[in-house]
Design an enzyme around this catalytic site. Structure first.
Site, PDB file in Angstrom:
ATOM      1  N   ILE A 107       0.865  -1.204  -0.109  1.00  0.00           N
ATOM      2  CA  ILE A 107       0.156   0.122   0.066  1.00  0.00           C
ATOM      3  C   ILE A 107       0.792   1.211   0.075  1.00  0.00           C
ATOM      4  CG2 ILE A 107      -1.825   1.320   1.165  1.00  0.00           C
ATOM      5  CD1 ILE A 107      -2.779  -1.540   2.475  1.00  0.00           C
ATOM      6  N   HIS A 108       0.888   2.051  -0.963  1.00  0.00           N
ATOM      7  CA  HIS A 108       1.536   3.229  -1.014  1.00  0.00           C
ATOM      8  C   HIS A 108       0.932   4.178  -1.904  1.00  0.00           C
ATOM      9  CE1 HIS A 108       2.931   2.814  -5.410  1.00  0.00           C
ATOM     10  NE2 HIS A 108       2.428   1.630  -5.246  1.00  0.00           N
ATOM     11  N   GLY A 109       1.319   5.278  -2.222  1.00  0.00           N
ATOM     12  CA  GLY A 109       0.632   6.438  -3.048  1.00  0.00           C
ATOM     13  C   GLY A 109      -0.354   6.005  -4.139  1.00  0.00           C
TER      14      GLY A 109
END
Lengths: 163, 128
Positions: free
Chosen positions: A13-15
């Site tokens: 989960i990132h930008g």
């Protein structure tokens, strides 16, 4: 459980995932299926914390993610599955998880890997797992964000002489 | 003095630090870090650790990151969660950075964190 998106991205989960893919997919749950992170209390806590508004995130081992998929209790889940490698994605498929298409988003370059796009690098183990997923009829498309045009992963591997 | 690591996607951090320099002058112990396509958390840890090692005489370190849940934030969070002398603030903008510059030379980390949030929010306004 309905699968609205499956993505391979070693940033998990990132930008791009939190801001763009989660909204585009219409998911209400993100399941990170990753044995290492499931055992790492700090990383697990952080990934649960960074779930976008309206979406609940879960960090499970691959085995537990397969069980969750099969559990009728989660019938209302619109699930976005996240894996860090094609090998983990194939373990899910072998476990009976019906993935039709996998978005390949991020596999960072490390020594021993060959770069095939700006954000995707593969080693022999990755190529073998992709081949097995392809043989199962699963579509493998490379895109960073939903608005990019889809690139066929098998074609990219072919072009790089990796098949 | 609180050391500042400004970390964001692409060249945002680098350019924002340049923009702040234009307004407030060059600042010691401020390190911009770019996260570019093809990199992952490991690359960020390497860059963060190099930045942390380059600080001298700081009593704490504040990470200012662009996006909550983004990779620069995630990596900073993993480092800062284990340390009482580090924290992370997200929503990075120019007013935030300038607000931090004003107070960080003689305040505790918690006060600089508070100043970052207040200045970052106060800078978001409409003309009418």
């Amino acid at each position: 459980m309905e699968i609205v998106l499956a993505r391979i991205d070693d940033r998990l989960i990132h930008g791009q995932v939190a801001s763009t893919w989660s909204r585009d997919s219409g998911c209400n749950h993100i399941i990170v299926a990753n044995d290492g992170v499931a055992q790492d209390e700090l990383r697990r806590t952080l990934l649960i914390q960074v779930a976008p508004p309206g979406v609940k995130s879960h960090v499970l081992s691959v085995e537990k993610a397969i069980h969750a998929y099969q559990n009728p209790k989660y019938v209302n889940f619109k699930t976005f599955f996240l894996f860090s490698s094609p090998a983990d994605a194939y373990r899910m498929v072998e476990g009976g998880v019906a993935l039709k298409s996998i978005n390949v988003g991020g596999m960072a370059f490390t020594s021993g890997k060959q770069q095939i796009t700006k954000a995707v690098s593969v080693n022999t183990e990755d190529v073998n797992a992709f081949k097995k997923l392809h043989e199962r009829g699963i579509v493998l498309e490379v895109r960073q964000v939903p608005s990019n045009s889809k690139q066929d992963l098998m074609e990219l591997l072919q072009k790089e002489g990796l098949l | 003095m609180i050391g500042i690591i400004v970390a964001a996607h692409e060249a945002y951090a680098l350019e924002l630090v340049k923009a702040a320099e234009l307004i407030a002058g060059a600042q010691p112990q401020v390190i911009p870090i770019s996260f570019v396509p093809g990199e992952n958390q490991k690359n960020l840890f390497e860059k963060y650790n190099a930045a942390l090692n380059s600080f001298t005489d700081v009593t704490g370190v504040l990470f200012l990151c662009d996006l909550f849940g983004g990779s620069p934030f995630n990596a900073a969070g993993l480092l800062a969660a284990q340390r009482v002398d580090m924290d992370v603030v997200t929503g990075l903008n120019l007013p935030m950075l300038l607000g931090v510059y004003e107070v960080r030379s003689n305040r505790q980390l918690q006060e600089v964190v508070k100043a970052a949030i207040l200045a970052g929010i106060a800078g978001v306004r409409s003309l009418k």
